[in-house]
Design a protein around this motif. Structure first.
Motif, PDB file in Angstrom:
ATOM      1  N   THR A 126      66.268  33.705  35.357  1.00 54.44           N
ATOM      2  CA  THR A 126      67.085  34.502  34.433  1.00 54.44           C
ATOM      3  C   THR A 126      66.763  35.986  34.597  1.00 54.44           C
ATOM      4  O   THR A 126      67.661  36.829  34.654  1.00 54.44           O
ATOM      5  CB  THR A 126      66.846  34.045  32.981  1.00 54.44           C
ATOM      6  N   GLY A 127      65.477  36.297  34.700  1.00 49.55           N
ATOM      7  CA  GLY A 127      65.068  37.685  34.923  1.00 49.55           C
ATOM      8  C   GLY A 127      65.593  38.225  36.244  1.00 49.55           C
ATOM      9  O   GLY A 127      66.094  39.348  36.323  1.00 49.55           O
ATOM     10  N   LEU A 128      65.500  37.413  37.299  1.00 47.64           N
ATOM     11  CA  LEU A 128      66.035  37.813  38.603  1.00 47.64           C
ATOM     12  C   LEU A 128      67.529  38.107  38.488  1.00 47.64           C
ATOM     13  O   LEU A 128      68.024  39.118  38.998  1.00 47.64           O
ATOM     14  CB  LEU A 128      65.836  36.695  39.640  1.00 47.64           C
ATOM     15  N   ALA A 129      68.236  37.203  37.812  1.00 49.63           N
ATOM     16  CA  ALA A 129      69.689  37.344  37.699  1.00 49.63           C
ATOM     17  C   ALA A 129      70.055  38.588  36.890  1.00 49.63           C
ATOM     18  O   ALA A 129      70.977  39.327  37.266  1.00 49.63           O
ATOM     19  CB  ALA A 129      70.285  36.093  37.061  1.00 49.63           C
ATOM     20  N   GLU A 130      69.342  38.836  35.805  1.00 48.59           N
ATOM     21  CA  GLU A 130      69.613  40.038  34.997  1.00 48.59           C
ATOM     22  C   GLU A 130      69.446  41.309  35.838  1.00 48.59           C
ATOM     23  O   GLU A 130      70.277  42.215  35.782  1.00 48.59           O
ATOM     24  CB  GLU A 130      68.648  40.103  33.809  1.00 48.59           C
ATOM     25  N   ALA A 131      68.357  41.345  36.608  1.00 48.19           N
ATOM     26  CA  ALA A 131      68.092  42.543  37.410  1.00 48.19           C
ATOM     27  C   ALA A 131      69.106  42.676  38.542  1.00 48.19           C
ATOM     28  O   ALA A 131      69.513  43.780  38.899  1.00 48.19           O
ATOM     29  CB  ALA A 131      66.670  42.501  37.965  1.00 48.19           C
ATOM     30  N   CYS A 132      69.541  41.556  39.101  1.00 47.78           N
ATOM     31  CA  CYS A 132      70.583  41.587  40.136  1.00 47.78           C
ATOM     32  C   CYS A 132      71.889  42.105  39.545  1.00 47.78           C
ATOM     33  O   CYS A 132      72.554  42.969  40.128  1.00 47.78           O
ATOM     34  CB  CYS A 132      70.804  40.191  40.727  1.00 47.78           C
ATOM     35  N   GLU A 133      72.234  41.574  38.393  1.00 54.56           N
ATOM     36  CA  GLU A 133      73.483  41.965  37.737  1.00 54.56           C
ATOM     37  C   GLU A 133      73.498  43.474  37.471  1.00 54.56           C
ATOM     38  O   GLU A 133      74.527  44.140  37.656  1.00 54.56           O
ATOM     39  CB  GLU A 133      73.626  41.182  36.421  1.00 54.56           C
ATOM     40  N   ALA A 134      72.353  44.006  37.077  1.00 55.29           N
ATOM     41  CA  ALA A 134      72.265  45.435  36.738  1.00 55.29           C
ATOM     42  C   ALA A 134      72.571  46.341  37.928  1.00 55.29           C
ATOM     43  O   ALA A 134      72.982  47.484  37.751  1.00 55.29           O
ATOM     44  CB  ALA A 134      70.880  45.751  36.179  1.00 55.29           C
ATOM     45  N   VAL A 135      72.356  45.833  39.151  1.00 60.90           N
ATOM     46  CA  VAL A 135      72.621  46.669  40.331  1.00 60.90           C
ATOM     47  C   VAL A 135      73.811  46.152  41.134  1.00 60.90           C
ATOM     48  O   VAL A 135      74.027  46.578  42.276  1.00 60.90           O
ATOM     49  CB  VAL A 135      71.374  46.794  41.247  1.00 60.90           C
ATOM     50  N   GLY A 136      74.558  45.221  40.567  1.00 62.38           N
ATOM     51  CA  GLY A 136      75.755  44.720  41.237  1.00 62.38           C
ATOM     52  C   GLY A 136      75.468  43.903  42.475  1.00 62.38           C
ATOM     53  O   GLY A 136      76.216  43.935  43.459  1.00 62.38           O
ATOM     54  N   CYS A 137      74.386  43.165  42.441  1.00 66.32           N
ATOM     55  CA  CYS A 137      73.913  42.388  43.581  1.00 66.32           C
ATOM     56  C   CYS A 137      74.040  40.899  43.233  1.00 66.32           C
ATOM     57  O   CYS A 137      73.686  40.492  42.127  1.00 66.32           O
ATOM     58  CB  CYS A 137      72.454  42.783  43.808  1.00 66.32           C
ATOM     59  N   ALA A 138      74.568  40.104  44.145  1.00 71.17           N
ATOM     60  CA  ALA A 138      74.714  38.670  43.871  1.00 71.17           C
ATOM     61  C   ALA A 138      73.389  37.943  44.080  1.00 71.17           C
ATOM     62  O   ALA A 138      72.713  38.167  45.081  1.00 71.17           O
ATOM     63  CB  ALA A 138      75.770  38.074  44.793  1.00 71.17           C
TER      64      ALA A 138
END
Lengths: 339, 339
Positions: A126-138
């Motif tokens: 979940t943390g990985l996904a949140e940080a990915c989402e914040a930079v527009g990274c899948a």
């Protein structure tokens, strides 16, 4: 019998009986990072990412990294979600140093432990996904591995790989980089993901729950996630500040990382009076009676990223990034100078 | 003090005093994998790979994987070089399943241990580089991490990420895949990289130096590297055999992996009399008194990859790949059938 095989996210909950709720939580967080370019993600043998808007000179920039033994402290404090942010942000910062306008495309992760705890895996992802989402990274794929006999009880490791797009004719360092360019320092949020084996030794006789005067609650301060500098760099671009090169200050500190951002024949003069080293580093130094030179080799000492910019862009940069400061300048020679 | 920070290849030898010879060995092996597309590799913040010859509908296919607890057996037997082959081949096979004519572009690795032994790292990376070179894939970057307190003494972990190129209009499974298509089995070279936590339990009372009748020297047989199927698939293409889909038989065996390669509404009938399960699997089954169903869920049982092909291409395929065999066919329905 538990599945002895590294399993996909969708299996992780099943094989270790986590219940559907955990699996759903991960899936939703991961799928929020998926734009139209993601053609296959969770469940595929490999994640599939369509390439478009490539520009004239496309190159991929890729980096694999861990978060060092910060994972051990995170496990001890149950900070799984925040360690996910650490890893993604570290990886993003690394590829930003490849050239101008790097666009993160996708990220893949690996989570391993002697015995996987579904809730911990879910929080980490979940943390990985949140940080990915914040930079527009899948968050394109991942692997969880149960590795009895390899990891210490309760310990885990977390590894990430990021792939981004860059115009390879705009690689750093730019040929326009020259002596007289100035060094803009962007503050770190803490030790980021470096020096943690030393930190763990230094604090082993201190309670992480302790409130250290001027420092804060130790367990919180040392686990503050690695700051991501993508938004800062976009602000510089908006302010028409042309960055000539970037140095991500990771293990080895300023000493090792700044030279990596500079061409042969050029070095830097660092003004050590330009900033106050954050209290945590001073506390750590006192705990171990470590000399200052060593501190600067192990830790970022408050400097997370250095942008090399033209001297005449300095004012605009300092306005665009209100917490940045002028830390030095580019000089002729091969030796880092300290004043 | 050793560098507490994950260090690049070029630092690995230095920080842990390995001597220049080890570093040179790694560098040479890695650089042999670098074609003209590699613009920055060892020493960069991120590896840089130029994209060209992308074709009309380019997509990237990416996968991150480990080799499970085969690493523990490899460490015990000092088989670092061969475990590098395992990891790359596993990753290559995974992305082959994305679609037709997948081209591996680059690979990144992560090697971590409580205490890094330079010679072991060098051997591992040399193995990775050899396997990358064999499939025309650049070893673009990597990270070595010393993680005291996370890994068991003497243990290490090895993680890889591969990125390949594929035409996303030629994704598997093809829409032409239909009931009546046949399943071509490609033999595995052993358990590949799955089921090793179970294997380690099963053989814990047997000397790995023992020569088992009909099986061979146990330590050798269980560490036989994961077979790579890229060359086989190229042979099929040369023989004009149009592959409709591919299943890499990893953890979960035929039971879990074959359905991943088939569209909804179609399943497979497997002819269990079509091949002889290799002696190692029979030996392992006897060691643990494991029922056959469980064996087929944990191990590949001699089947490393299954290609779904048109029935009329069967003869050509069997000629092109002399060690392949017809293992079954595609049928209507959602349940795997065994005959």
């Amino acid at each position: 019998m538990s599945n002895p095989k590294p399993s996909r996210y969708e299996d992780a909950g099943v094989s270790i009986d986590a219940g559907q709720q955990t699996v759903d939580l991960i899936k939703k967080a991961v799928q929020r990072t998926h734009g139209p370019n993601v053609l296959a993600g969770v469940g595929a043998f490999g994640g599939l990412f369509a390439l478009d808007d490539l520009g004239p000179h496309p190159a991929l920039v890729a980096s694999t990294d861990g978060v060092g033994t910060k994972v051990a402290l995170a496990a001890q404090r149950g900070r799984y979600r925040s360690i996910g942010h650490d890893l993604v942000n570290h990886c993003v910062n690394d590829i930003l140093c490849a050239g101008a306008d790097v666009k993160p495309l996708f990220f893949l992760d690996y989570v391993a432990s002697g015995r996987l705890e579904p809730a911990h895996v879910a929080a980490t992802v979940t943390g990985l996904a949140e940080a990915c989402e914040a930079v527009g990274c899948a968050l394109l794929g991942g692997e969880t591995a149960e590795m009895p006999g390899v990891y210490q009880p309760g310990a885990f490791d977390l590894v990430g790989t990021i792939v981004g797009l860059v115009d390879h004719t705009r690689r750093y360092p730019f040929t326009s980089l020259s002596a007289g360019d100035v060094l803009l320092a962007l503050p770190s949020s803490g030790p980021h993901t470096n020096g943690y084996s030393l930190i763990r030794k230094l604090v082993e006789n201190v309670s992480l729950d302790e409130e250290i005067e001027g420092v804060g609650k130790l367990g919180e301060v040392v686990l503050e996630p690695h700051r991501c500098y993508l938004a800062d760099l976009r602000k510089l671009a908006t302010a028409d500040v042309l960055v000539h090169s970037l140095a991500h200050i990771t293990g080895g500190g300023l000493v090792d990382n700044l030279p990596r951002a500079l061409p042969d024949g050029l070095s830097a003069r660092i003004d050590t009076s330009s900033w106050t080293v954050p209290p945590l580093f001073r506390f750590l130094q006192q705990q171990g009676d470590i000399d200052t030179e060593e501190m600067f080799r192990v830790f970022n000492m408050g400097v997370g990223m250095i942008a090399v910019i033209p001297a005449d862009a300095c004012d605009a940069a300092l306005v665009a990034l209100s917490d940045s400061w002028l830390i030095g300048e580019v000089v002729e020679g091969d030796t880092l100078q300290w004043t």
